[in-house]
Design a protein around this motif. Structure first.
Motif, PDB file in Angstrom:
ATOM      1  N   TYR A 134      84.856  40.478 -18.832  1.00  0.00           N
ATOM      2  CA  TYR A 134      85.217  41.730 -17.408  1.00  0.00           C
ATOM      3  C   TYR A 134      85.228  40.768 -16.361  1.00  0.00           C
ATOM      4  O   TYR A 134      85.448  40.426 -15.108  1.00  0.00           O
ATOM      5  CB  TYR A 134      83.738  42.196 -17.247  1.00  0.00           C
ATOM      6  N   SER A 135      83.696  39.447 -16.263  1.00  0.00           N
ATOM      7  CA  SER A 135      84.068  38.523 -14.910  1.00  0.00           C
ATOM      8  C   SER A 135      85.062  37.983 -14.680  1.00  0.00           C
ATOM      9  O   SER A 135      85.560  37.711 -13.635  1.00  0.00           O
ATOM     10  CB  SER A 135      83.368  37.657 -14.699  1.00  0.00           C
ATOM     11  N   GLN A 136      85.729  37.564 -15.627  1.00  0.00           N
ATOM     12  CA  GLN A 136      87.210  37.005 -15.394  1.00  0.00           C
ATOM     13  C   GLN A 136      88.475  37.140 -15.095  1.00  0.00           C
ATOM     14  O   GLN A 136      89.236  36.963 -13.902  1.00  0.00           O
ATOM     15  CB  GLN A 136      87.562  36.025 -16.850  1.00  0.00           C
ATOM     16  N   GLY A 137      88.735  39.157 -15.407  1.00  0.00           N
ATOM     17  CA  GLY A 137      89.535  39.991 -15.508  1.00  0.00           C
ATOM     18  C   GLY A 137      89.346  40.162 -13.827  1.00  0.00           C
ATOM     19  O   GLY A 137      90.207  40.316 -13.400  1.00  0.00           O
ATOM     20  N   VAL A 138      87.977  40.634 -13.723  1.00  0.00           N
ATOM     21  CA  VAL A 138      87.980  40.542 -11.893  1.00  0.00           C
ATOM     22  C   VAL A 138      87.959  39.660 -10.804  1.00  0.00           C
ATOM     23  O   VAL A 138      88.590  39.604 -10.381  1.00  0.00           O
ATOM     24  CB  VAL A 138      86.193  41.110 -11.579  1.00  0.00           C
TER      25      VAL A 138
END
Length: 112
Positions: free
Chosen positions: A63-67
């Motif tokens: 999630y943090s990499q996608g955001v």
């Protein structure tokens, strides 16, 4: 020979269990990445569990990499212009305000 066969069966059963846990971890990462790159709010532990996904830390990493990819202010105008709602996922980031302003500009043009 019977003992060798039993050991082989036990070994293969252990490998199958490990494969499913690796698959589940990659599913959690992929789901997190897809949620992030689409600008969706992060799913809770309860939501992941109800979907049968384990590996909260893998989900969080994805999630943090996608955001981080989604929150590029240079793409925000196009996101707004496409009519995609913004859920505020970039507000806490360094360029969050710039992202929101660019998204609003695109959103305004979309609605005209």
């Amino acid at each position: 020979m019977k003992n060798v066969f039993c050991l082989l069966v036990l070994f293969l059963a252990g490998c199958a269990t490990n494969d499913s846990s690796v698959s589940n971890q990659s599913d959690a990462y992929s789901m997190g990445y897809q949620d992030g790159i689409r600008g969706r709010e992060e799913r809770s532990y309860q939501q992941l569990t109800s979907l049968g996904v384990s590996g909260q830390s893998d989900y969080d990493l994805g999630y943090s990499q996608g955001v981080a990819v989604y929150c590029n202010p240079n793409a925000a105008y196009q996101i707004g212009l496409s009519g995609q709602m913004y859920e505020g996922v970039c507000d806490h980031m360094k360029n969050g305000q710039k992202f929101r302003m660019e998204w609003q500009r695109g959103w305004r043009d979309y609605n005209q």
